[in-house]
Write a protein that holds these residues in place. Structure first.
Motif, PDB file in Angstrom:
ATOM      1  N   GLN A 167     -40.644  -9.732   5.526  1.00 59.39           N
ATOM      2  CA  GLN A 167     -39.785 -10.232   4.442  1.00 59.39           C
ATOM      3  C   GLN A 167     -39.278 -11.637   4.774  1.00 59.39           C
ATOM      4  OE1 GLN A 167     -37.861  -6.412   2.249  1.00 59.39           O
ATOM      5  NE2 GLN A 167     -36.948  -6.881   4.211  1.00 59.39           N
ATOM      6  N   THR A 168     -38.895 -11.844   6.020  1.00 61.70           N
ATOM      7  CA  THR A 168     -38.381 -13.145   6.437  1.00 61.70           C
ATOM      8  C   THR A 168     -39.487 -14.197   6.463  1.00 61.70           C
ATOM      9  OG1 THR A 168     -36.694 -12.062   7.776  1.00 61.70           O
ATOM     10  CG2 THR A 168     -37.180 -14.359   8.306  1.00 61.70           C
ATOM     11  N   ARG A 169     -40.592 -13.862   7.082  1.00 65.37           N
ATOM     12  CA  ARG A 169     -41.693 -14.835   7.222  1.00 65.37           C
ATOM     13  C   ARG A 169     -42.346 -15.190   5.893  1.00 65.37           C
ATOM     14  NH1 ARG A 169     -44.863 -13.075  12.762  1.00 65.37           N
ATOM     15  NH2 ARG A 169     -43.064 -13.358  14.120  1.00 65.37           N
ATOM     16  N   LEU A 170     -42.420 -14.218   4.985  1.00 65.09           N
ATOM     17  CA  LEU A 170     -43.136 -14.445   3.725  1.00 65.09           C
ATOM     18  C   LEU A 170     -42.207 -14.653   2.532  1.00 65.09           C
ATOM     19  CD1 LEU A 170     -45.896 -11.739   4.233  1.00 65.09           C
ATOM     20  CD2 LEU A 170     -46.166 -14.229   4.440  1.00 65.09           C
ATOM     21  N   THR A 171     -40.910 -14.583   2.748  1.00 66.90           N
ATOM     22  CA  THR A 171     -39.905 -14.738   1.691  1.00 66.90           C
ATOM     23  C   THR A 171     -40.186 -13.786   0.530  1.00 66.90           C
ATOM     24  OG1 THR A 171     -39.915 -17.084   2.303  1.00 66.90           O
ATOM     25  CG2 THR A 171     -38.533 -16.463   0.466  1.00 66.90           C
ATOM     26  N   ILE A 172     -40.275 -12.504   0.884  1.00 61.57           N
ATOM     27  CA  ILE A 172     -40.519 -11.465  -0.114  1.00 61.57           C
ATOM     28  C   ILE A 172     -39.507 -10.345   0.094  1.00 61.57           C
ATOM     29  CG2 ILE A 172     -42.987 -11.906  -0.381  1.00 61.57           C
ATOM     30  CD1 ILE A 172     -43.484  -9.505   1.537  1.00 61.57           C
ATOM     31  N   SER A 173     -39.498  -9.417  -0.839  1.00 65.16           N
ATOM     32  CA  SER A 173     -38.701  -8.204  -0.701  1.00 65.16           C
ATOM     33  C   SER A 173     -39.658  -7.019  -0.815  1.00 65.16           C
ATOM     34  CB  SER A 173     -37.649  -8.145  -1.813  1.00 65.16           C
ATOM     35  OG  SER A 173     -36.914  -6.966  -1.703  1.00 65.16           O
ATOM     36  N   VAL A 174     -39.638  -6.169   0.197  1.00 66.64           N
ATOM     37  CA  VAL A 174     -40.509  -4.991   0.203  1.00 66.64           C
ATOM     38  C   VAL A 174     -39.661  -3.785  -0.175  1.00 66.64           C
ATOM     39  CG1 VAL A 174     -42.073  -3.554   1.560  1.00 66.64           C
ATOM     40  CG2 VAL A 174     -41.920  -6.024   2.034  1.00 66.64           C
ATOM     41  N   PRO A 175     -39.902  -3.212  -1.353  1.00 65.25           N
ATOM     42  CA  PRO A 175     -39.122  -2.044  -1.785  1.00 65.25           C
ATOM     43  C   PRO A 175     -39.318  -0.852  -0.843  1.00 65.25           C
ATOM     44  CG  PRO A 175     -40.405  -2.952  -3.612  1.00 65.25           C
ATOM     45  CD  PRO A 175     -40.878  -3.623  -2.364  1.00 65.25           C
ATOM     46  N   ASP A 176     -38.294  -0.026  -0.736  1.00 66.31           N
ATOM     47  CA  ASP A 176     -38.352   1.154   0.137  1.00 66.31           C
ATOM     48  C   ASP A 176     -39.521   2.069  -0.206  1.00 66.31           C
ATOM     49  OD1 ASP A 176     -36.099   0.271   1.471  1.00 66.31           O
ATOM     50  OD2 ASP A 176     -34.725   1.569   0.366  1.00 66.31           O
ATOM     51  N   GLU A 177     -39.804   2.221  -1.504  1.00 66.09           N
ATOM     52  CA  GLU A 177     -40.907   3.111  -1.888  1.00 66.09           C
ATOM     53  C   GLU A 177     -42.260   2.569  -1.432  1.00 66.09           C
ATOM     54  OE1 GLU A 177     -39.659   0.712  -5.539  1.00 66.09           O
ATOM     55  OE2 GLU A 177     -38.625   1.934  -4.076  1.00 66.09           O
ATOM     56  N   VAL A 178     -42.385   1.254  -1.313  1.00 65.16           N
ATOM     57  CA  VAL A 178     -43.619   0.655  -0.786  1.00 65.16           C
ATOM     58  C   VAL A 178     -43.687   0.905   0.717  1.00 65.16           C
ATOM     59  CG1 VAL A 178     -44.843  -1.527  -0.393  1.00 65.16           C
ATOM     60  CG2 VAL A 178     -43.800  -1.059  -2.621  1.00 65.16           C
ATOM     61  N   THR A 179     -42.587   0.669   1.414  1.00 65.41           N
ATOM     62  CA  THR A 179     -42.529   0.899   2.858  1.00 65.41           C
ATOM     63  C   THR A 179     -42.894   2.342   3.194  1.00 65.41           C
ATOM     64  OG1 THR A 179     -40.818  -0.797   3.109  1.00 65.41           O
ATOM     65  CG2 THR A 179     -41.031   0.796   4.898  1.00 65.41           C
ATOM     66  N   ALA A 180     -42.435   3.280   2.407  1.00 68.35           N
ATOM     67  CA  ALA A 180     -42.685   4.704   2.655  1.00 68.35           C
ATOM     68  C   ALA A 180     -44.167   5.065   2.585  1.00 68.35           C
ATOM     69  CB  ALA A 180     -41.892   5.555   1.668  1.00 68.35           C
ATOM     70  N   ARG A 181     -44.954   4.260   1.864  1.00 69.26           N
ATOM     71  CA  ARG A 181     -46.382   4.556   1.714  1.00 69.26           C
ATOM     72  C   ARG A 181     -47.257   3.880   2.771  1.00 69.26           C
ATOM     73  NH1 ARG A 181     -45.167   3.502  -3.933  1.00 69.26           N
ATOM     74  NH2 ARG A 181     -46.157   1.484  -3.668  1.00 69.26           N
ATOM     75  N   ILE A 182     -46.680   3.072   3.633  1.00 69.00           N
ATOM     76  CA  ILE A 182     -47.460   2.328   4.626  1.00 69.00           C
ATOM     77  C   ILE A 182     -47.757   3.227   5.824  1.00 69.00           C
ATOM     78  CG2 ILE A 182     -47.459   0.363   6.205  1.00 69.00           C
ATOM     79  CD1 ILE A 182     -45.644  -1.090   4.162  1.00 69.00           C
ATOM     80  N   ARG A 183     -49.041   3.504   6.024  1.00 68.35           N
ATOM     81  CA  ARG A 183     -49.470   4.362   7.133  1.00 68.35           C
ATOM     82  C   ARG A 183     -50.458   3.647   8.071  1.00 68.35           C
ATOM     83  NH1 ARG A 183     -45.659   6.919   5.862  1.00 68.35           N
ATOM     84  NH2 ARG A 183     -45.596   8.826   4.672  1.00 68.35           N
ATOM     85  N   THR A 184     -51.251   2.721   7.515  1.00 67.36           N
ATOM     86  CA  THR A 184     -52.284   2.034   8.294  1.00 67.36           C
ATOM     87  C   THR A 184     -52.096   0.523   8.191  1.00 67.36           C
ATOM     88  OG1 THR A 184     -53.820   1.847   6.435  1.00 67.36           O
ATOM     89  CG2 THR A 184     -53.964   3.867   7.764  1.00 67.36           C
ATOM     90  N   VAL A 185     -52.850  -0.202   9.006  1.00 68.93           N
ATOM     91  CA  VAL A 185     -52.828  -1.670   8.925  1.00 68.93           C
ATOM     92  C   VAL A 185     -53.277  -2.101   7.533  1.00 68.93           C
ATOM     93  CG1 VAL A 185     -53.831  -3.805   9.846  1.00 68.93           C
ATOM     94  CG2 VAL A 185     -53.155  -1.969  11.410  1.00 68.93           C
ATOM     95  N   ALA A 186     -54.298  -1.440   7.001  1.00 64.91           N
ATOM     96  CA  ALA A 186     -54.773  -1.767   5.655  1.00 64.91           C
ATOM     97  C   ALA A 186     -53.676  -1.557   4.617  1.00 64.91           C
ATOM     98  CB  ALA A 186     -56.000  -0.919   5.306  1.00 64.91           C
ATOM     99  N   ASP A 187     -52.944  -0.453   4.722  1.00 65.38           N
ATOM    100  CA  ASP A 187     -51.828  -0.192   3.798  1.00 65.38           C
ATOM    101  C   ASP A 187     -50.813  -1.327   3.857  1.00 65.38           C
ATOM    102  OD1 ASP A 187     -52.937   2.313   3.200  1.00 65.38           O
ATOM    103  OD2 ASP A 187     -51.551   3.396   4.516  1.00 65.38           O
TER     104      ASP A 187
END
Length: 93
Positions: free
Chosen positions: A50-70
């Motif tokens: 979020q800091t490096r890319l100046t974005i906001s990652v919603p919690d529901e997106v974070t919850a779905r991240i399991r792999t590097v590809a995700d």
């Protein structure tokens, strides 16, 4: 200016996990099993991105991240949708 979000995600993984770039760049690698990313490390990883890319990652997106590809696939559209941080060029009056 184009940002290589996949490369930034790998760099963040290297920083958070302390693992080799080659390990962190394997798209099929599972964050928890293969790279030792626990819930606190995942939070640190998301905050770093979020800091490096100046974005906001919603919690529901974070919850779905399991792999590097995700991770890479979740970050790319957020960067594309983010407002440009580059200054708007001034037009002559």
């Amino acid at each position: 200016m184009s940002v290589d979000t996949a490369a930034v995600a790998v760099e963040a993984l290297v920083w958070v996990t302390g693992r080799a770039r080659e390990e962190c760049a394997r798209r099929e690698a599972e964050l928890e099993r293969d790279l030792g990313v626990d819930s606190l490390s995942l939070l640190e990883l998301v905050v770093t991105l979020q800091t490096r890319l100046t974005i906001s990652v919603p919690d529901e997106v974070t919850a779905r991240i399991r792999t590097v590809a995700d991770l890479q696939d979740a970050v790319a559209p957020l960067v594309a949708a983010a407002p440009s941080s580059e200054p708007t060029p001034r037009t002559p009056s």
